[in-house]
Design a protein around this motif. Sequence first.
Motif, PDB file in Angstrom:
ATOM      1  N   MET A 183       0.830  -1.212   0.000  1.00 30.14           N
ATOM      2  CA  MET A 183       0.000   0.000   0.000  1.00 30.14           C
ATOM      3  C   MET A 183       0.863   1.260   0.000  1.00 30.14           C
ATOM      4  SD  MET A 183      -1.679   0.181   3.822  1.00 30.14           S
ATOM      5  CE  MET A 183      -0.744   0.749   5.253  1.00 30.14           C
ATOM      6  N   ARG A 197       2.231   1.759  -3.594  1.00 30.12           N
ATOM      7  CA  ARG A 197       1.171   2.187  -4.510  1.00 30.12           C
ATOM      8  C   ARG A 197       0.831   3.665  -4.322  1.00 30.12           C
ATOM      9  NH1 ARG A 197      -2.937  -0.354  -2.381  1.00 30.12           N
ATOM     10  NH2 ARG A 197      -3.713   1.557  -1.403  1.00 30.12           N
ATOM     11  N   GLU A 198       0.756   4.107  -3.059  1.00 31.32           N
ATOM     12  CA  GLU A 198       0.316   5.473  -2.780  1.00 31.32           C
ATOM     13  C   GLU A 198       1.446   6.495  -2.879  1.00 31.32           C
ATOM     14  OE1 GLU A 198      -2.716   6.409  -2.484  1.00 31.32           O
ATOM     15  OE2 GLU A 198      -3.596   4.394  -2.463  1.00 31.32           O
ATOM     16  N   ASP A 205      -5.630   0.496   4.035  1.00 32.51           N
ATOM     17  CA  ASP A 205      -5.468   0.320   2.590  1.00 32.51           C
ATOM     18  C   ASP A 205      -6.763   0.665   1.866  1.00 32.51           C
ATOM     19  OD1 ASP A 205      -4.562  -0.349   0.104  1.00 32.51           O
ATOM     20  OD2 ASP A 205      -4.137  -2.448   0.557  1.00 32.51           O
ATOM     21  N   ALA A 206      -7.871   0.156   2.386  1.00 32.04           N
ATOM     22  CA  ALA A 206      -9.167   0.448   1.770  1.00 32.04           C
ATOM     23  C   ALA A 206      -9.486   1.931   1.818  1.00 32.04           C
ATOM     24  CB  ALA A 206     -10.265  -0.352   2.473  1.00 32.04           C
ATOM     25  N   ARG A 226      -7.560   3.730  -0.894  1.00 25.78           N
ATOM     26  CA  ARG A 226      -8.123   3.415  -2.209  1.00 25.78           C
ATOM     27  C   ARG A 226      -9.418   4.199  -2.438  1.00 25.78           C
ATOM     28  NH1 ARG A 226      -6.251  -1.588  -4.538  1.00 25.78           N
ATOM     29  NH2 ARG A 226      -4.794  -2.684  -3.172  1.00 25.78           N
ATOM     30  N   ARG A 278      -9.029   7.809  -3.369  1.00 20.82           N
ATOM     31  CA  ARG A 278      -8.656   8.015  -4.753  1.00 20.82           C
ATOM     32  C   ARG A 278      -9.850   7.784  -5.680  1.00 20.82           C
ATOM     33  NH1 ARG A 278      -5.819   3.836  -6.172  1.00 20.82           N
ATOM     34  NH2 ARG A 278      -4.224   4.218  -4.616  1.00 20.82           N
ATOM     35  N   GLU A 279     -10.560   6.669  -5.433  1.00 14.19           N
ATOM     36  CA  GLU A 279     -11.732   6.357  -6.247  1.00 14.19           C
ATOM     37  C   GLU A 279     -12.543   5.283  -5.527  1.00 14.19           C
ATOM     38  OE1 GLU A 279     -12.938   4.626 -10.676  1.00 14.19           O
ATOM     39  OE2 GLU A 279     -10.831   4.717 -10.037  1.00 14.19           O
ATOM     40  N   THR A 305     -14.523   2.196  -5.490  1.00 15.98           N
ATOM     41  CA  THR A 305     -14.737   1.043  -6.369  1.00 15.98           C
ATOM     42  C   THR A 305     -15.317  -0.098  -5.553  1.00 15.98           C
ATOM     43  OG1 THR A 305     -12.540   0.108  -5.966  1.00 15.98           O
ATOM     44  CG2 THR A 305     -12.750   1.706  -7.779  1.00 15.98           C
ATOM     45  N   ALA A 355     -12.455  -1.739  -3.507  1.00 18.76           N
ATOM     46  CA  ALA A 355     -12.069  -1.013  -2.304  1.00 18.76           C
ATOM     47  C   ALA A 355     -13.117  -1.173  -1.210  1.00 18.76           C
ATOM     48  CB  ALA A 355     -11.865   0.465  -2.628  1.00 18.76           C
TER      49      ALA A 355
END
Length: 613
Positions: free
Chosen positions: A88, A91-92, A133-134, A137, A140-141, A143, A146
């Motif tokens: 995580m 990614r971020e 982590d969720a 996510r 950002r968006e 989904t 997430a």
Amino acid sequence: MEVRTVFIVLWIAIMALKLVIAARLPLFVDEAFYWLEGQHLAWAYSDLPGLTAWLIRLGTTLFGDGVLAVRLPFLAISALVPWLIVSMTAREFDTDAGWIAGCAALLLPLLGSLGVMALPDAVLALATVLCLDAGMRLLREVTHGAALLLALGLALGALSHYRFIAVIGVGIVVLLWLPRGREVLRDPRVWIAIAFGAAAWIPLLIWNVDNAEAGLRFQLVDRHPWALHADGWLFVVVQALLVTPLLFVALMIGAWRGRKAPNDAARFLAICGGLLVLGFCVLGFVADTERVSFHWPLPGYIALLPLVGFVLAQWPRWLRVATWATLALGFVGVVGYYSAVSSSQLRAQMAAQKWYPSNFAGWDTLATAVRQQLGEMPDDTVLVADNFKVAAELGFALDRRDIRVLDHPLNRHHGRAPQLQLWGLQLGDRAELGGRPVLLVVGASDVKFSALLARYQAICARMGGLPVTRVVNADRGGQRFVLARLDPGAAADGDCVTPAVAHVDAPAPGARVSGHFEVRGWAVKDGSGVASVVVTLDGAPVADARYGIANGWVSQFLQGGSRDPSQPDVGFAATVDVGDRAPGTYWLGIEIIGRDGSVERWAEQPLRILPMD
């Protein structure tokens, strides 16, 4: 060497080390009780939600009996957490920051040592990482993936521990704080995930409703003074030491700087981590100080780990090296402690010290003695334990789930009494056993010394007698147990004869002696009285003490008073000649012979014999 390689090498080495320690470390008393819960599978228990017990049951079902089987599911979870932190963070932010955060996660003493014991903190850490982590996510968006990750994290947390409520509360506060977070909370998929996580609390809530809120009252009310006390400062100091001082400073700087970062993910982590650590530190000034609480802020440190690389990047090289060096030393200190506790020789050397690990020690020795004693008794003998610790540890060692348990302050102090009652294991008195023979196992080290005789008297009142069949001294008496065989129809007539209670006043533990030295102390034995006292060195008799010296203080010191017929003449004294013994450390002990014919060896204490001048 690149950071990625360092992380992988560290991960392999640390996992191998933890596997070895987990296989050798004796079962902690809480682990033993969770094992017992796993033998009575349920959705929730008096002390915890169900997941910890389920994982232990899974481990023993798949891998057989033994401490390693109990701990393997938790080791697997602890192995996964650092990789999730790396993923995580990379990614971020960026890849190097991910590997740095992963290395810090492996070496952070509170996090890196998870899995060595089968405790709920491993699952709590996993649930925290998944929710963080969720959250990033979602910022950002939003989904489906997430939202599903959030639902999984929330459900695991709800099934792990009451403390996860803090993670949920802080997470919602931070989402409401951030403009983008408020947008996220308008999406129905997020509320479906939250509803799923909330549903995971239902078994625990049902258990509390059915049992007069016993679990909630213990976790949120009974165990806490809810009054200001100065120990809160000690809590803060302990946090800095356990995290290691330089990393603690780096994490706090990361929280302070990150709270205004332009990146939503950084702000989310910084505020979540900062509020969790701050909240638990403030709680330390009003909450429970008697039980272990130093691990409470761990979810906050997990949230801040992804930011630590950016703080360290701005520090001079010597300070970065010092940070990693102290962090490594901190980790070595924690696993070194577990390694020391795993060694029977080192445990024995610590027997007379304040830091003797009593919750890990003596259980194999006790189980062997109980096995032998049961072999000499009828097949329908009922095994009765003095408290939940003894019952759980013996249950694991003997593979028994039917050990009855007496009412004990420890059962209530640790929130286990309601669960024992639900299982039908708590024993009111001997009459409930229908005249069957009984082997009663009493933990003589499980109450304050001044309250020991009162505890014996209370057991006598319930069981009708407490004859000393065998005294088990593990680690030279660092852990003491009394085994009492109660045959049918053998209830005591008149005053109950209790095990002896004694103390060596001089020499003090660790004293240095040579030539001749004096041994002074006192010993009482309710009901029968003491016939004689023998002084021993390394278990061998070296002097017969003069017993019957006046000592009126003893009866005032002992709670409940002593009913020894010799009161107040219960003191003893002896002169010991060290003879031609070689200089070195010896163990001084006493053997108490009761007028009822019982022979009890008291706990030993070290002394140092010096060379003759």
